[in-house]
Motif scaffolding. Structure first.
Motif, mmCIF file in Angstrom:
data_model
loop_
_atom_site.group_PDB
_atom_site.id
_atom_site.type_symbol
_atom_site.label_atom_id
_atom_site.label_comp_id
_atom_site.label_asym_id
_atom_site.label_seq_id
_atom_site.Cartn_x
_atom_site.Cartn_y
_atom_site.Cartn_z
ATOM 1 N N ILE A 71 0.855 -1.183 0.000
ATOM 2 C CA ILE A 71 0.000 0.000 0.000
ATOM 3 C C ILE A 71 0.891 1.233 0.000
ATOM 4 N N GLU A 72 0.642 2.141 -0.932
ATOM 5 C CA GLU A 72 1.364 3.409 -0.963
ATOM 6 C C GLU A 72 0.522 4.473 -0.251
ATOM 7 N N ILE A 73 1.127 5.117 0.746
ATOM 8 C CA ILE A 73 0.474 6.222 1.439
ATOM 9 C C ILE A 73 1.198 7.502 1.043
ATOM 10 N N HIS A 74 0.498 8.378 0.328
ATOM 11 C CA HIS A 74 1.093 9.617 -0.157
ATOM 12 C C HIS A 74 0.667 10.788 0.720
ATOM 13 N N GLN A 75 1.639 11.619 1.090
ATOM 14 C CA GLN A 75 1.343 12.862 1.804
ATOM 15 C C GLN A 75 0.921 13.903 0.777
ATOM 16 N N LEU A 76 -0.289 14.424 0.902
ATOM 17 C CA LEU A 76 -0.751 15.449 -0.029
ATOM 18 C C LEU A 76 0.016 16.750 0.189
ATOM 19 N N LYS A 77 0.345 17.430 -0.910
ATOM 20 C CA LYS A 77 1.000 18.726 -0.790
ATOM 21 C C LYS A 77 0.075 19.715 -0.086
ATOM 22 N N ARG A 78 0.679 20.675 0.567
ATOM 23 C CA ARG A 78 -0.117 21.609 1.383
ATOM 24 C C ARG A 78 -1.061 22.467 0.546
ATOM 25 N N THR A 79 -0.768 22.633 -0.722
ATOM 26 C CA THR A 79 -1.688 23.403 -1.580
ATOM 27 C C THR A 79 -3.024 22.680 -1.754
ATOM 28 N N PHE A 80 -3.062 21.385 -1.462
ATOM 29 C CA PHE A 80 -4.298 20.608 -1.571
ATOM 30 C C PHE A 80 -5.023 20.489 -0.227
ATOM 31 N N THR A 81 -4.407 20.956 0.841
ATOM 32 C CA THR A 81 -4.962 20.684 2.171
ATOM 33 C C THR A 81 -5.112 21.914 3.053
ATOM 34 N N THR A 82 -4.668 23.083 2.601
ATOM 35 C CA THR A 82 -4.752 24.294 3.418
ATOM 36 C C THR A 82 -5.460 25.387 2.638
#
Length: 555
Positions: A524-535
């Motif tokens: 399973i790949e767990i990707h950290q979303l870039k902050r432009t997608f989350t803030t």
């Protein structure tokens, strides 16, 4: 005596001057060439993201500073041109740059040695610190194992498969609702048993908990400390993850936990006779005790492939019976949580469809409105029903004006900020945006994907509610931002053999993850979303709602 001493001092002074004048230049030239070659090598694309290369690159740059701050003044001193003898500021700057760079040079070599130790460790947790973002101190990738090639991801972590059956494919996976850094995964059935595990994204060396059940798991979801799984035989199993983990006596390997409660082989008024494709927690309470348990019951909705919805009450018992309950055979000995069926409903057959051809694909409800349920079907519509068995208003959200069309609605997703905003994916590669008060879409992406592709999932970003992701059966992942472009996606990536793509339900940038699995793979790949997608800014929600009002006005 004084004349002899002065003559000796003068000779040594002249010797030093000559050494500085004639020996310093070749050292400076050779040192410059060597460090420049090092810099060019470590700046190669293949080495640029290697953490050890970053340390050696920094050491080479620092070494140049040491050479020039230490030798230039000596070289000029050989010709009586050393400015530091007359300028106090230059003298202090030379002293600072030289000794500071010498200290840094030593530390970079130490860091490179530590990185080599971490990268060759047999422990995955230690190897996860050998990453370029640790060397560069990139906060966006903090805690992830490596860099990601996906343009919406700042880093990724790989969750390993089962240690005793590493080639088993993944059947169902979900983020834990109250702990978004934890992932629950169930694997395809091995003989007569399905195994599952719960992992921590930040420490994926080994699972926090192992699970097993006798049925083949097809879907899963979580709420509080409870994990629910829908099975191929129509049963639903519940795992209480707060139960203590037991270990084998001869090792620290955990023993798989069996379900706390199972609906299999229990007689109810209604039951699922086909595969359960969705289990949806409907209501949780904010009142918890010290064990993170709810002090009251909450509800769960289950949907099978034939369109039957069953509503369950999940109840925690005041005490457990280690010998087991004769009155409730679904409860395991020592279990404290059980499920009670409260109601059921069946989505209605369209008059334009062949008999018994109705099929359901997904089930969802608006945020903070668990009384209204929406079912994705193959009847050219999303069915709107209440949890009490009545049809809602409007009763259907149509995806086509052709009443005889049998377009499959394959996935649903409600917006985390605007509760009545529903995103819908179809079996013809289309996306539609609805408000629950209208039976027709307010926005349509008729060419979101190829017409031959099936939209497998659609997910809103919890941290930035104008962004949504969707993926299709051909491995394409696309994402849109309604505040930037209403029609064209911001990006598109292709992943071969893509099986699952899920976003975590977290408004915090640190736990905003995207989960990717591939067919015939247990990783399973767990990707950290870039902050432009989350803030977003403080005024973002108001601006987003204004855009939606304009869309509805134009519609």
């Amino acid at each position: 005596m004084d004349t002899i001493a002065n003559g000796t001092i003068a000779r040594y002074t002249q010797l030093t001057t000559n050494i500085n004048a004639f020996l310093a230049p070749p050292i400076l030239i050779l040192g410059t060439i060597g460090n420049l070659i090092n810099i060019l090598i470590f700046l190669r694309k293949s080495l640029r993201k290697n953490p050890c290369s970053i340390y050696f690159l920094s050491a080479s740059i620092t070494s140049l500073i040491v050479l020039y701050s230490g030798l230039i003044s000596r070289l000029l001193g050989g010709f009586n041109l050393d400015l530091t003898n007359w300028n106090n500021i230059l003298c202090k700057m030379r002293f600072y740059f030289y000794y500071g760079s010498v200290a840094l040079l030593s530390w970079f070599i130490v860091f490179a040695s530590i990185d080599r130790y971490l990268s060759t460790s047999h422990l995955l947790y230690r190897r996860s610190f050998s990453r370029s973002h640790v060397a560069c101190h990139n906060d966006e990738q903090d805690g992830m194992q490596r860099e990601s090639d996906l343009n919406f991801s700042s880093g990724l972590t790989i969750l390993p498969g089962l240690s005793f059956k590493s080639d088993t494919s993944i059947a169902a996976v979900c983020f834990c609702q109250d702990k978004p850094e934890q992932v629950a995964v169930f694997y395809e059935q091995i003989y007569t048993t399905s195994y599952g595990a719960i992992y921590n994204v930040r420490n994926p060396d080994k699972p926090l908990k192992l699970l097993n059940c006798e049925a083949s798991v097809r879907c899963c979801s979580s709420s509080m400390v409870y994990l629910f799984a829908g099975c191929h035989d129509g049963s639903i199993v519940l795992f209480d993850t707060s139960e203590p983990t037991k270990y084998k006596t001869d090792s620290q390997e955990p023993i798989p936990s069996s379900p706390t409660f199972s609906t299999a082989n229990i007689q109810f008024n209604e039951r699922h006779y086909s595969e359960v494709i969705r289990v949806l927690p409907l209501q949780t309470t904010n009142v918890t005790n010290n064990n993170d348990r709810s002090s009251s019951s909450f509800s769960l909705a289950s949907l099978d492939k034939n369109g039957l919805i069953i509503i369950w009450s999940v109840i925690e018992l005041t005490q457990s019976d280690e010998a087991g309950s004769i009155a409730d055979l679904g409860l395991k000995p020592g279990g404290r949580v059980r499920m009670i069926q409260t109601s059921s409903m069946q989505i209605k057959q369209s008059i334009y469809m062949a008999k018994d051809s109705i099929q359901a694909f997904d089930l969802s409800c608006p945020i903070n409105d668990v009384d209204n349920l929406y079912v994705a079907s193959n009847a050219n519509a999303v069915y709107h029903m209440t949890r009490y068995g009545e049809m809602g208003s409007p009763s259907k959200l149509r995806v086509s004006t052709d009443l005889e069309a049998q377009i499959e609605v394959t996935c649903l997703s409600f917006n985390p900020v605007v509760n009545k905003l529903l995103l819908v994916g179809t079996g013809h590669g289309q996306l539609h945006l609805y408000t629950t008060g209208r039976d027709e879409p307010i926005l349509t992406w008729s060419q979101a994907f190829r017409s031959s592709a099936i939209v497998r999932s659609c997910n809103w970003s919890t941290g930035r509610a104008s962004i949504f992701f969707a993926h299709d059966s051909q491995g394409h992942i696309k994402y849109w931002d309604l505040t930037k472009d209403l029609y064209q996606p911001l990006g598109n990536v292709k992943i071969e053999n893509l099986s699952h793509f899920i976003l975590s339900i977290s408004s915090q940038a640190e736990t905003a993850f995207a989960l990717v699995t591939k067919q015939n793979s247990s990783q399973i790949e767990i990707h950290q979303l870039k902050r432009t997608f989350t803030t977003h800014s403080d005024s973002f929600n108001d601006n987003f709602k204004t855009i939606l009002k304009d869309i509805m006005t134009n519609t």
